[in-house]
Write a protein that holds these residues in place. Structure first.
Motif, PDB file in Angstrom:
ATOM      1  N   ASP A 156      26.498  37.851  36.031  1.00 41.93           N
ATOM      2  CA  ASP A 156      27.094  38.595  34.911  1.00 41.93           C
ATOM      3  C   ASP A 156      27.862  39.812  35.412  1.00 41.93           C
ATOM      4  O   ASP A 156      28.943  40.134  34.902  1.00 41.93           O
ATOM      5  N   SER A 157      27.310  40.507  36.400  1.00 41.48           N
ATOM      6  CA  SER A 157      27.968  41.700  36.940  1.00 41.48           C
ATOM      7  C   SER A 157      29.283  41.338  37.621  1.00 41.48           C
ATOM      8  O   SER A 157      30.312  41.997  37.407  1.00 41.48           O
ATOM      9  N   TYR A 158      29.267  40.276  38.430  1.00 40.68           N
ATOM     10  CA  TYR A 158      30.497  39.849  39.098  1.00 40.68           C
ATOM     11  C   TYR A 158      31.550  39.406  38.078  1.00 40.68           C
ATOM     12  O   TYR A 158      32.745  39.680  38.239  1.00 40.68           O
ATOM     13  N   GLU A 159      31.106  38.709  37.056  1.00 42.50           N
ATOM     14  CA  GLU A 159      32.057  38.244  36.046  1.00 42.50           C
ATOM     15  C   GLU A 159      32.698  39.425  35.318  1.00 42.50           C
ATOM     16  O   GLU A 159      33.896  39.408  35.010  1.00 42.50           O
ATOM     17  N   LEU A 160      31.908  40.466  35.054  1.00 42.60           N
ATOM     18  CA  LEU A 160      32.454  41.658  34.404  1.00 42.60           C
ATOM     19  C   LEU A 160      33.487  42.337  35.306  1.00 42.60           C
ATOM     20  O   LEU A 160      34.550  42.766  34.838  1.00 42.60           O
ATOM     21  N   ASP A 161      33.192  42.426  36.601  1.00 41.72           N
ATOM     22  CA  ASP A 161      34.167  42.990  37.544  1.00 41.72           C
ATOM     23  C   ASP A 161      35.455  42.166  37.551  1.00 41.72           C
ATOM     24  O   ASP A 161      36.565  42.719  37.614  1.00 41.72           O
ATOM     25  N   PHE A 162      35.299  40.852  37.499  1.00 41.46           N
ATOM     26  CA  PHE A 162      36.475  39.974  37.470  1.00 41.46           C
ATOM     27  C   PHE A 162      37.332  40.256  36.238  1.00 41.46           C
ATOM     28  O   PHE A 162      38.563  40.304  36.327  1.00 41.46           O
ATOM     29  N   ARG A 163      36.684  40.456  35.106  1.00 39.90           N
ATOM     30  CA  ARG A 163      37.430  40.722  33.864  1.00 39.90           C
ATOM     31  C   ARG A 163      38.227  42.020  33.981  1.00 39.90           C
ATOM     32  O   ARG A 163      39.379  42.101  33.539  1.00 39.90           O
ATOM     33  N   HIS A 164      37.619  43.061  34.562  1.00 36.66           N
ATOM     34  CA  HIS A 164      38.323  44.330  34.720  1.00 36.66           C
ATOM     35  C   HIS A 164      39.553  44.156  35.610  1.00 36.66           C
ATOM     36  O   HIS A 164      40.633  44.687  35.315  1.00 36.66           O
ATOM     37  N   ILE A 165      39.392  43.420  36.718  1.00 36.11           N
ATOM     38  CA  ILE A 165      40.515  43.217  37.630  1.00 36.11           C
ATOM     39  C   ILE A 165      41.631  42.416  36.958  1.00 36.11           C
ATOM     40  O   ILE A 165      42.815  42.747  37.069  1.00 36.11           O
ATOM     41  N   VAL A 166      41.260  41.366  36.234  1.00 40.11           N
ATOM     42  CA  VAL A 166      42.253  40.523  35.564  1.00 40.11           C
ATOM     43  C   VAL A 166      43.011  41.317  34.504  1.00 40.11           C
ATOM     44  O   VAL A 166      44.231  41.154  34.345  1.00 40.11           O
ATOM     45  N   ASP A 167      42.294  42.187  33.796  1.00 40.33           N
ATOM     46  CA  ASP A 167      42.981  43.029  32.801  1.00 40.33           C
ATOM     47  C   ASP A 167      44.032  43.909  33.470  1.00 40.33           C
ATOM     48  O   ASP A 167      45.138  44.094  32.948  1.00 40.33           O
ATOM     49  N   GLY A 168      43.680  44.468  34.647  1.00 38.49           N
ATOM     50  CA  GLY A 168      44.649  45.283  35.378  1.00 38.49           C
ATOM     51  C   GLY A 168      45.839  44.468  35.855  1.00 38.49           C
ATOM     52  O   GLY A 168      46.989  44.931  35.808  1.00 38.49           O
ATOM     53  N   ILE A 169      45.580  43.239  36.327  1.00 35.33           N
ATOM     54  CA  ILE A 169      46.671  42.367  36.768  1.00 35.33           C
ATOM     55  C   ILE A 169      47.609  42.045  35.601  1.00 35.33           C
ATOM     56  O   ILE A 169      48.840  42.101  35.735  1.00 35.33           O
ATOM     57  N   GLN A 170      47.027  41.713  34.474  1.00 37.20           N
ATOM     58  CA  GLN A 170      47.845  41.382  33.304  1.00 37.20           C
ATOM     59  C   GLN A 170      48.708  42.563  32.875  1.00 37.20           C
ATOM     60  O   GLN A 170      49.894  42.410  32.562  1.00 37.20           O
ATOM     61  N   GLU A 171      48.118  43.748  32.905  1.00 35.21           N
ATOM     62  CA  GLU A 171      48.869  44.940  32.509  1.00 35.21           C
ATOM     63  C   GLU A 171      50.054  45.189  33.452  1.00 35.21           C
ATOM     64  O   GLU A 171      51.157  45.511  33.007  1.00 35.21           O
TER      65      GLU A 171
END
Length: 224
Positions: free
Chosen positions: A10-25
């Motif tokens: 769950d922790s790794y998946e949350l980190d992935f979401r934060h990174i992907v949001d930054g990439i999308q932005e």
């Protein structure tokens, strides 16, 4: 600290979401020029970080109990698909930026020239640049394919190792059960031996008693 089998996943998946949001932005930003190129360089770094997180998720899912593993496998597939989509999007944006830079350089080089063949020369340079960009894109696709194959092989190795560990644990439990059965059988044999000696003693005592009784009877009959 949460120590459940799924806490790290769950922790790794949350980190992935934060990174992907930054990439999308960064990919959707309307910047241009050097600012745009700097953003794309950051996207490449963040995509590498996201790749590392996906590898960590593949390791963590091996330790998740079978009762809930299916739903986490589905989540992992979604994460992989999302990462692949953003890699493709980043590649397309890179290609667009490269074409824009090439056209800008070609326009700047030919704007002050009176050479009647300047347009053809610019077109030739553009074709060469496009071909070079296509070669780079092809090499990038090959690299991504090799990376995916390597990830799949690593996951297969982890699954094999996990299966071997389960086999070893099963064999160890079987040996423990066999040792326990041997101990019980050994105790049973000891009891049987003691019982046999006890029966022999009783049988011997009864034999001696009967012999003595016969002697006494004969004595009284013969004497009287």
């Amino acid at each position: 600290m949460d120590q459940t089998p799924t806490s790290l996943f769950d922790s790794y998946e949350l980190d992935f979401r934060h990174i992907v949001d930054g990439i999308q932005e960064k990919l959707e930003a309307s910047s241009s020029g050097e600012q745009r190129r700097a953003a794309l360089r950051k996207v490449e770094i963040e995509l590498d970080e996201a790749d590392d997180i996906v590898s960590a998720l593949e390791v963590e899912i091996q330790g998740i109990p079978q009762s809930i593993k299916a739903q986490y496998s589905t989540r992992l597939k979604k994460v992989k698909a999302e990462l692949t989509r953003y890699k493709k999007l980043a590649k397309d944006v890179h290609a667009q930026q490269a074409r824009s830079d090439l056209l800008a350089r070609s326009g700047a080089g030919g704007s002050g020239s009176d050479d009647p063949y300047g347009e053809q020369s610019d077109r030739a340079r553009l074709l060469v640049g496009t071909q070079s960009l296509e070669d780079s894109s092809r090499r990038l696709r090959d690299t991504q394919r090799i990376a995916l194959e390597t990830e799949d092989q690593g996951a297969d190795i982890l699954r094999t190792l996990r299966g071997q560990r389960e086999t070893i644990e099963t064999a160890r439990d079987t040996l423990r059960s066999a040792d326990s059965n041997i101990d019980r059988a050994h105790g049973t044999v000891k009891k049987m031996i003691r019982q046999m000696y006890k029966q022999r003693f009783i049988l011997g005592a009864m034999t001696v008693f009967i012999i003595c009784l016969v002697i006494v009877i004969l004595y009284f009959k013969l004497v009287r």
